[in-house]
Structures are given as structure tokens and as C-alpha cells.
Scaffold this motif. Structure first.
Motif, PDB file in Angstrom:
ATOM      1  N   THR A   1      80.271  81.000  41.137  1.00 28.39           N
ATOM      2  CA  THR A   1      79.099  80.482  41.440  1.00 28.39           C
ATOM      3  C   THR A   1      78.944  80.100  42.845  1.00 28.39           C
ATOM      4  O   THR A   1      77.966  80.259  43.963  1.00 28.39           O
ATOM      5  CB  THR A   1      78.706  79.136  40.546  1.00 28.39           C
ATOM      6  OG1 THR A   1      78.666  79.780  39.309  1.00 28.39           O
ATOM      7  CG2 THR A   1      77.337  78.751  40.973  1.00 28.39           C
TER       8      THR A   1
ATOM      9  N   ARG B   1      69.222  82.301  36.851  1.00 26.29           N
ATOM     10  CA  ARG B   1      69.648  82.813  38.207  1.00 26.29           C
ATOM     11  C   ARG B   1      69.460  84.417  38.266  1.00 26.29           C
ATOM     12  O   ARG B   1      69.080  85.108  39.250  1.00 26.29           O
ATOM     13  CB  ARG B   1      70.906  82.221  38.682  1.00 26.29           C
ATOM     14  CG  ARG B   1      71.560  82.704  40.343  1.00 26.29           C
ATOM     15  CD  ARG B   1      72.064  84.262  40.192  1.00 26.29           C
ATOM     16  NE  ARG B   1      72.397  84.812  41.607  1.00 26.29           N
ATOM     17  CZ  ARG B   1      71.599  85.367  42.365  1.00 26.29           C
ATOM     18  NH1 ARG B   1      70.490  85.552  41.934  1.00 26.29           N
ATOM     19  NH2 ARG B   1      72.193  85.671  43.603  1.00 26.29           N
TER      20      ARG B   1
ATOM     21  N   LEU C   1      68.992  77.190  41.683  1.00 29.50           N
ATOM     22  CA  LEU C   1      69.552  77.244  40.374  1.00 29.50           C
ATOM     23  C   LEU C   1      71.142  77.320  40.554  1.00 29.50           C
ATOM     24  O   LEU C   1      71.961  76.960  39.739  1.00 29.50           O
ATOM     25  CB  LEU C   1      69.146  78.581  39.424  1.00 29.50           C
ATOM     26  CG  LEU C   1      67.785  78.392  39.032  1.00 29.50           C
ATOM     27  CD1 LEU C   1      67.327  79.664  38.435  1.00 29.50           C
ATOM     28  CD2 LEU C   1      67.585  77.259  37.984  1.00 29.50           C
ATOM     29  N   LEU C   2      71.415  78.024  41.556  1.00 27.69           N
ATOM     30  CA  LEU C   2      72.882  78.019  41.790  1.00 27.69           C
ATOM     31  C   LEU C   2      73.683  76.626  42.235  1.00 27.69           C
ATOM     32  O   LEU C   2      74.532  76.238  42.014  1.00 27.69           O
ATOM     33  CB  LEU C   2      73.351  79.169  42.947  1.00 27.69           C
ATOM     34  CG  LEU C   2      73.085  80.754  42.497  1.00 27.69           C
ATOM     35  CD1 LEU C   2      73.171  81.572  43.776  1.00 27.69           C
ATOM     36  CD2 LEU C   2      74.239  80.950  41.711  1.00 27.69           C
TER      37      LEU C   2
ATOM     38  N   ALA D   1      66.625  80.979  43.433  1.00 28.14           N
ATOM     39  CA  ALA D   1      68.146  81.496  43.058  1.00 28.14           C
ATOM     40  C   ALA D   1      69.025  80.493  43.701  1.00 28.14           C
ATOM     41  O   ALA D   1      70.021  79.900  42.843  1.00 28.14           O
ATOM     42  CB  ALA D   1      68.341  82.796  43.487  1.00 28.14           C
TER      43      ALA D   1
END
Length: 235
Positions: free
Chosen positions: A156, A127, A142-143, A139
Motif C-alpha cells: 500500500t 481504492r 483511501l490509500l 485514491a
């Protein structure tokens, strides 16, 4: 046939020696051409793919580089060595740091080995490489993956809400922020309320920010999953 035009016979050892010499002299494209000549005979050779992949990345052949790294990683996995697979993907990440699929592959391999902490770390490391508007979708993905691994990670969750807001995905961002303001304390709570106010300026959010500021002395977040709260609200 003229001796000048006669093609030299295939000599694996000689070709690889010339390829290594070309690489040592930073003649990337010559080295690539030589490695490819051997790969036409040995297309599944993982060591050759590991040699050529960094050179492809250096010369802009990112797609071909990723394919070679993936073949080398697959060889490790097929051989029963997940650690070898991960090591290959880690090397790939050094040469292709903004390739989403590589970070996802590292996390997936770690999860297969029941190592969620390492998987989450890989997703968050990836990220960090996905900054800017052009990488926002990666991003967010992935988060989301990192939050799936550890739903209690409020930092997060806040980062995900921020990226969702920037991506004009307001409803999901508001829902996540609403749960964050209920379970977070201190800095995270203040930032969550501030972001919620920017998405929807209102007296309610202003009062919530003031309440969060009063609780600022307590910087230890309550480890309650914002996603589990979201799920209970939907049900």
C-alpha cells in the motif's frame, strides 16, 4: 369539481403496490415517483429509502441515491446495529462503486467495531474503484487511510507513492520511497527504487536499484513501518 380532475386520495398500500409493479416491469422513473409520494409522508422510513435508492442510482440520480442510502444506514446505526449500517453501505457500494464517501463510511463503521482488518480491506477495495486521473485524489485519500490502519503494509505504501508521483506531489513521494527502499526487499524494493529513479534520475538511485536486485532472492519484506521511519526523520 370534475370527477376527472379530482385527485385520488392517498392510499399507502395501493401506491406501494403500484411502485412494486412498476419496478418489476423496469419502469424505474414511475416507481421512483410513487415511492417519493410515500416518502413525503414518511421521510424517515429506512425501508422506503432502501427501495428507492437503487432506482435513483440506475437513472443517474447518484446524489439522491447516496442520500437515501445514508438515511437507511443511519437508521441502522441509531438502532444500535453497526452490522446493519455496514450492510446498507455495502449495498450502496454495489450501485455507486465510485463514490468515495461510501467506502470511507464502511471503513469508519468497521473501525468503530474494532475491526481494522475489515476496515483496511474496504479502503483498498474502494481504492480499486478509483482508477484514472479524475479519481486520483480519492485514491490517494483511501490509500492514506489504509496505511493509517496498517502502517507496515509496504504494498500500500508503494501504491501511495506511485499515485503521489502521478499527482505531482514529488516531495512526499520521495520521502515515502526513501523509507521504502530502506525496509523493503525483493520486488517491492526494486519497484520503489525504480520509481525513485524516475522521479530523480541519479547515480545514487541507479546503485540502489542494483543493490535491490541483488537482494531479489529475499522476497519477504521487513515489517517496519515506512511512516514511522518518516516521522523519525522529520523529528
Amino acid at each position: 369539481m370534475s370527477l376527472v380532475n379530482r385527485r385520488r386520495p392517498y392510499d399507502r398500500a395501493r401506491i406501494l403496490k403500484e411502485a412494486e409493479q412498476a419496478r418489476a416491469h423496469r419502469q424505474w422513473r414511475r416507481a421512483i415517483a410513487l415511492y417519493r409520494r410515500v416518502l413525503t409522508v414518511e421521510p424517515r422510513n429506512p425501508e422506503l429509502h432502501l427501495r428507492i435508492a437503487p432506482l435513483l442510482a440506475r437513472t443517474g440520480g447518484c446524489f439522491d441515491a447516496r442520500q437515501s442510502f445514508e438515511r437507511a444506514a443511519q437508521a441502522g446505526r441509531d438502532g444500535g446495529s453497526t452490522d446493519r449500517e455496514i450492510a446498507v453501505y455495502r449495498e450502496a457500494a454495489q450501485h455507486l462503486p465510485r463514490d468515495f464517501t461510501i467506502w470511507r463510511a464502511i471503513a469508519d463503521a468497521e473501525l468503530r467495531e474494532q475491526r481494522p482488518v475489515r476496515a483496511r480491506a474496504a479502503l483498498l477495495e474502494g481504492r480499486d474503484r478509483m482508477r484514472g486521473r479524475s479519481r486520483r485524489a480519492e485514491a490517494i485519500a483511501l490509500l492514506r487511510g489504509a496505511l493509517d490502519v496498517d502502517p507496515t503494509d509496504l504494498e500500500t505504501a508503494l501504491d501511495l507513492a506511485r499515485e503521489l508521483a502521478r499527482a505531482k506531489q514529488g516531495p512526499e513521494a520521495r520521502l515515502l520511497l526513501g523509507r521504502l527502499t530502506e525496509v523493503a526487499r525483493g520486488r517491492i524494493a526494486r519497484r520503489a527504487v525504480g520509481l525513485a529513479w524516475r522521479l530523480d534520475p541519479s547515480l545514487r538511485h541507479s546503485l540502489a536499484w542494483i543493490r535491490a536486485a541483488w537482494r531479489a532472492r529475499d522476497d519477504q519484506p521487513v515489517r517496519v513501518s515506512p511512516r514511522s521511519r518518516m516521522a523519525s526523520q522529520r523529528s
